[in-house]
Design an enzyme around this catalytic site. Structure first.
Site, mmCIF file in Angstrom:
data_model
loop_
_atom_site.group_PDB
_atom_site.id
_atom_site.type_symbol
_atom_site.label_atom_id
_atom_site.label_comp_id
_atom_site.label_asym_id
_atom_site.label_seq_id
_atom_site.Cartn_x
_atom_site.Cartn_y
_atom_site.Cartn_z
ATOM 1 N N THR A 10 0.627 -1.649 -0.156
ATOM 2 C CA THR A 10 -0.264 -0.165 -0.261
ATOM 3 C C THR A 10 0.885 1.321 -0.014
ATOM 4 O OG1 THR A 10 -1.762 1.079 1.139
ATOM 5 C CG2 THR A 10 0.029 -0.196 2.447
ATOM 6 N N ASN A 12 -0.826 4.228 1.499
ATOM 7 C CA ASN A 12 -1.498 4.916 1.525
ATOM 8 C C ASN A 12 -0.828 5.101 3.624
ATOM 9 O OD1 ASN A 12 -3.369 5.694 4.414
ATOM 10 N ND2 ASN A 12 -4.921 4.901 2.821
ATOM 11 N N LYS A 15 -2.348 4.211 6.410
ATOM 12 C CA LYS A 15 -2.357 2.614 6.230
ATOM 13 C C LYS A 15 -0.397 1.988 7.631
ATOM 14 C CE LYS A 15 -5.755 1.322 3.324
ATOM 15 N NZ LYS A 15 -6.677 0.913 2.475
ATOM 16 N N ASP A 71 -7.006 -4.321 1.646
ATOM 17 C CA ASP A 71 -8.490 -3.513 1.040
ATOM 18 C C ASP A 71 -8.905 -4.094 2.240
ATOM 19 O OD1 ASP A 71 -8.941 -1.814 -1.574
ATOM 20 O OD2 ASP A 71 -10.759 -3.639 -1.678
ATOM 21 N N SER A 72 -10.186 -2.308 1.848
ATOM 22 C CA SER A 72 -10.644 -1.739 2.945
ATOM 23 C C SER A 72 -11.695 -0.989 2.993
ATOM 24 C CB SER A 72 -10.137 -1.131 4.780
ATOM 25 O OG SER A 72 -8.915 -0.290 4.272
ATOM 26 N N HIS A 185 -11.697 -2.093 12.260
ATOM 27 C CA HIS A 185 -11.039 -3.525 11.563
ATOM 28 C C HIS A 185 -10.292 -3.272 11.130
ATOM 29 C CE1 HIS A 185 -10.957 0.945 10.014
ATOM 30 N NE2 HIS A 185 -10.136 0.438 8.463
ATOM 31 N N ARG A 186 -9.343 -2.403 11.449
ATOM 32 C CA ARG A 186 -7.647 -2.967 10.944
ATOM 33 C C ARG A 186 -6.566 -3.847 12.017
ATOM 34 N NH1 ARG A 186 -7.218 1.761 8.759
ATOM 35 N NH2 ARG A 186 -7.919 0.853 6.644
HETATM 36 P P1 IMP Z 1 -8.514 0.497 -0.513
HETATM 37 O O1 IMP Z 1 -7.383 2.233 0.115
HETATM 38 O O2 IMP Z 1 -8.359 0.515 -1.439
HETATM 39 O O3 IMP Z 1 -8.168 0.197 0.854
HETATM 40 O O4 IMP Z 1 -9.284 2.474 0.615
HETATM 41 C C1 IMP Z 1 -9.628 2.463 1.749
HETATM 42 C C2 IMP Z 1 -11.389 3.360 1.665
HETATM 43 O O5 IMP Z 1 -11.573 3.268 2.518
HETATM 44 C C3 IMP Z 1 -10.099 4.119 1.492
HETATM 45 O O6 IMP Z 1 -9.609 5.656 1.151
HETATM 46 C C4 IMP Z 1 -11.040 5.548 2.901
HETATM 47 O O7 IMP Z 1 -12.471 5.804 2.540
HETATM 48 C C5 IMP Z 1 -11.682 3.798 3.896
HETATM 49 N N1 IMP Z 1 -10.968 3.769 4.814
HETATM 50 C C6 IMP Z 1 -11.005 2.426 5.033
HETATM 51 N N2 IMP Z 1 -10.072 2.600 5.876
HETATM 52 C C7 IMP Z 1 -10.926 3.914 6.943
HETATM 53 C C8 IMP Z 1 -10.168 4.170 7.725
HETATM 54 O O8 IMP Z 1 -10.163 3.321 8.825
HETATM 55 N N3 IMP Z 1 -11.113 5.034 8.262
HETATM 56 C C9 IMP Z 1 -11.761 5.812 7.594
HETATM 57 N N4 IMP Z 1 -11.774 5.318 6.127
HETATM 58 C C10 IMP Z 1 -11.042 4.125 5.701
#
Ligand code: IMP
Length: 200
Positions: A10, A12, A15, A71-72, A185-186
């Site tokens: 990732t 991000n 994360k 993925d979240s 969740h994470r």
């Molecule tokens: P990913 O990077 O495809 O997993 O997208 C995850 C998206 O879900 C993020 O850009 C957020 O918009 C949302 N998201 C996932 N986890 C969280 C969290 O812990 N807090 C707030 N938003 C989250």
């Protein structure tokens, strides 16, 4: 001295920080953001598991050791599970947390979902571990809650200012990062991953 390498698939940084903080010190944790020449993996899957698998397997073909992908996103019952896998790009490109939150509030208003029990939602995190192009484990963590009527707090990212976890009256944006690190969740998916790592 770190003896094992875990690559996080990732870019991000929120994360990466959340995941890296929870790994034992015997692991060197690195992010794909700091490794040159890796392919950009598109999240074309229909589920969190499919997307995390694409990323973990795709990156693990190019780096040694274990690769962990997540993925979240947020699933809102009144919106049939949306934004779901589209959480990051809910309001379109370029992605914007502010626009995503605005759209979420508008969609719930349009549904007439004004009461907390009509705004039930959960964050879900799926983690996939792969090595040499093959999945070797996967984990799923959720935190239940509801979507607040308005934004609050400045902690975290994404939908944090709108998500009030069950058992609390404040959003993830207002609660401390320590509380989020315990109940998110994470954190739950990560705890499963950590106990799996410890048994290897
Ligand atoms: P990913 O990077 O495809 O997993 O997208 C995850 C998206 O879900 C993020 O850009 C957020 O918009 C949302 N998201 C996932 N986890 C969280 C969290 O812990 N807090 C707030 N938003 C989250």
């Amino acid at each position: 001295m770190p003896s094992r390498i875990l690559t996080l698939a990732t870019r991000n940084r929120h994360k990466v920080t959340e995941l890296a903080e929870q790994m034992p010190p015997s692991w060197k944790v690195q992010s794909v953001a700091n490794i040159a020449g890796l392919p950009e993996i598109e999240e074309t899957g229909a589920t969190f598991l499919a997307n995390a698998t694409l990323k973990a397997e795709g990156i693990s073909r190019h780096v040694p050791g274990l690769v962990l992908a997540d993925d979240s996103g947020l699933e809102v019952d009144a919106l049939s599970g949306a934004p779901g896998v589209y959480s990051a790009r809910y309001a379109g490109q370029p992605t914007s947390d502010a626009k995503n939150n605005e759209k979420l509030l508008k969609e719930l208003d349009e549904k007439g979902a004004t009461q907390p029990e009509q705004r039930k939602a959960r964050f879900r995190c799926v983690l996939v571990v792969a090595e040499q192009g093959k999945t070797i484990a996967s984990f799923d963590g959720t935190v239940e809650g509801h979507v607040a009527a308005e934004l609050s707090g400045s902690h975290g990212f994404g939908y944090d200012p709108l998500f009030i976890p069950d058992g609390y009256t404040e959003s993830f944006g207002s609660l401390s990062s320590e509380i989020k690190a315990h109940i998110s969740h994470r954190a739950k998916a990560m705890a499963q991953f950590l106990s799996w790592v410890a048994r290897r």
